[in-house]
Design a protein around this motif. Structure first.
Motif, short mmCIF file in Angstrom:
data_model
loop_
_atom_site.label_atom_id
_atom_site.label_comp_id
_atom_site.label_asym_id
_atom_site.label_seq_id
_atom_site.Cartn_x
_atom_site.Cartn_y
_atom_site.Cartn_z
N GLY A 1 2.82 -47.83 -39.16
CA GLY A 1 3.84 -48.16 -40.16
C GLY A 1 4.17 -46.96 -41.02
N GLU A 2 4.78 -47.24 -42.15
CA GLU A 2 5.31 -46.18 -43.01
C GLU A 2 4.27 -45.64 -44.00
OE1 GLU A 2 8.94 -47.48 -44.85
OE2 GLU A 2 8.63 -46.21 -46.58
N ALA A 3 3.86 -46.49 -44.90
CA ALA A 3 2.95 -46.06 -45.96
C ALA A 3 2.36 -47.29 -46.63
CB ALA A 3 3.72 -45.24 -47.00
N PRO A 4 1.20 -47.13 -47.26
CA PRO A 4 0.63 -48.29 -47.97
C PRO A 4 1.54 -48.74 -49.10
CG PRO A 4 -0.96 -46.45 -47.84
CD PRO A 4 0.36 -45.93 -47.37
N GLY A 5 1.56 -50.04 -49.34
CA GLY A 5 2.24 -50.58 -50.52
C GLY A 5 1.18 -50.92 -51.56
N GLU B 1 -1.95 -52.77 -50.18
CA GLU B 1 -2.74 -51.89 -49.31
C GLU B 1 -3.50 -50.86 -50.14
OE1 GLU B 1 0.54 -52.65 -48.80
OE2 GLU B 1 0.20 -54.07 -47.14
N PRO C 1 -4.34 -51.10 -44.23
CA PRO C 1 -2.89 -51.20 -44.00
C PRO C 1 -2.44 -52.64 -43.72
CG PRO C 1 -3.96 -50.28 -42.07
CD PRO C 1 -5.03 -50.45 -43.11
N PHE C 2 -1.21 -52.90 -44.06
CA PHE C 2 -0.55 -54.17 -43.73
C PHE C 2 -1.40 -55.39 -44.11
CE2 PHE C 2 1.99 -51.32 -41.03
CZ PHE C 2 3.27 -51.79 -41.31
N ASN D 1 -0.75 -45.79 -40.78
CA ASN D 1 0.55 -45.49 -41.38
C ASN D 1 0.83 -44.00 -41.27
OD1 ASN D 1 1.69 -47.95 -42.60
ND2 ASN D 1 -0.13 -47.93 -43.90
N HIS E 1 10.61 -53.35 -38.89
CA HIS E 1 9.51 -53.50 -39.86
C HIS E 1 9.44 -54.97 -40.29
CE1 HIS E 1 6.94 -52.88 -43.31
NE2 HIS E 1 6.73 -51.65 -42.91
#
Ligand code: URA
Length: 215
Positions: free
Chosen positions: A73-77, A80, A86-87, A113, A189
């Motif tokens: 994926g892109e990056a932790p939110g 996360e 992740p995710f 990510n 996504h």
């Protein structure tokens, strides 16, 4: 099991037309667990870019280091960053359902990510952040040596394929990553799918494409 998968797919709005055989062959290729541990330690103390100042913790990745399937994926939110995995938020739960629908489990794949740290307010990664972090991901890919990479979303796809093509151009075909030409398939996504559920069927056809590329 099959019925469960079908029920899950239908719950998330995907009609099942047929089921493809999965490859159960194991791919035991990480014979240097110490290298993996050193890499994980290096990531946890990384200060290569300014994101280390605002992170709660790094998010290295989760799953089987011998996995055939690697989801990136892109990056932790926010979730996360708090959990260090992740995710794990709402989009993560939908990704889990996609993984399960593919005949896999979160434990049997690896999930990582592009960035290991959360960008403030979930903004898009900056190029210098991607450049300093990519070395870790490349090493993870080399050690895992997956049979297939699934780029989750536009940012991951564009960075992995070094392109600025749109999702419409990128999804629906098999690309290849790196010197080992690992097959790479791009999916929408899950955060986008939560906003646009009618696009879920396209993810299913991309997963079938990925299965085909390794069978
Ligand atoms: N979105 C991502 O791309 N990665 C995560 O880990 C969570 C949300």
């Amino acid at each position: 099991m099959l019925q469960n998968r079908k029920d899950t797919l239908q719950k998330i709005g995907i009609d099942v037309y047929h089921h493809r055989k999965k490859d159960s062959e194991k791919n035991l290729n990480v014979d240097q667990p110490d290298v993996w541990e050193v890499l994980e330690k290096n990531v946890s103390s990384c200060q290569q870019c300014s994101l280390h100042e605002s992170r709660t913790q790094t998010v290295f990745g989760v799953g089987d280091i011998n996995a055939d399937w690697l989801f990136i994926g892109e990056a932790p939110g926010k979730d996360e960053d708090i959990k260090g995995e992740p995710f794990v938020g709402r989009a993560g739960r939908l990704l889990n359902e996609i993984i399960f629908a593919s005949g896999l489990s979160r434990e049997s794949v690896f999930i990582a990510n592009i960035l290991k740290c959360r960008p403030p307010n979930n903004r898009d990664p900056k190029q210098e952040e991607v450049e300093s972090c990519f070395v870790y991901l490349k090493k993870q890919i080399e050690l895992i040596n997956p049979k297939i990479i699934i780029a989750v979303g536009k940012i991951a796809a564009q960075q992995l394929l070094d392109t600025d093509q749109t999702m419409a151009d990128l999804r629906g075909s098999i690309h290849s990553f790196g010197e080992n030409n690992i097959p790479l398939v791009v999916i929408y996504h899950p955060a986008y799918l939560l906003r646009s559920p009618t696009q879920k069927s396209k993810v299913w056809s991309d997963i079938l494409l990925a299965q085909d590329s390794i069978n």
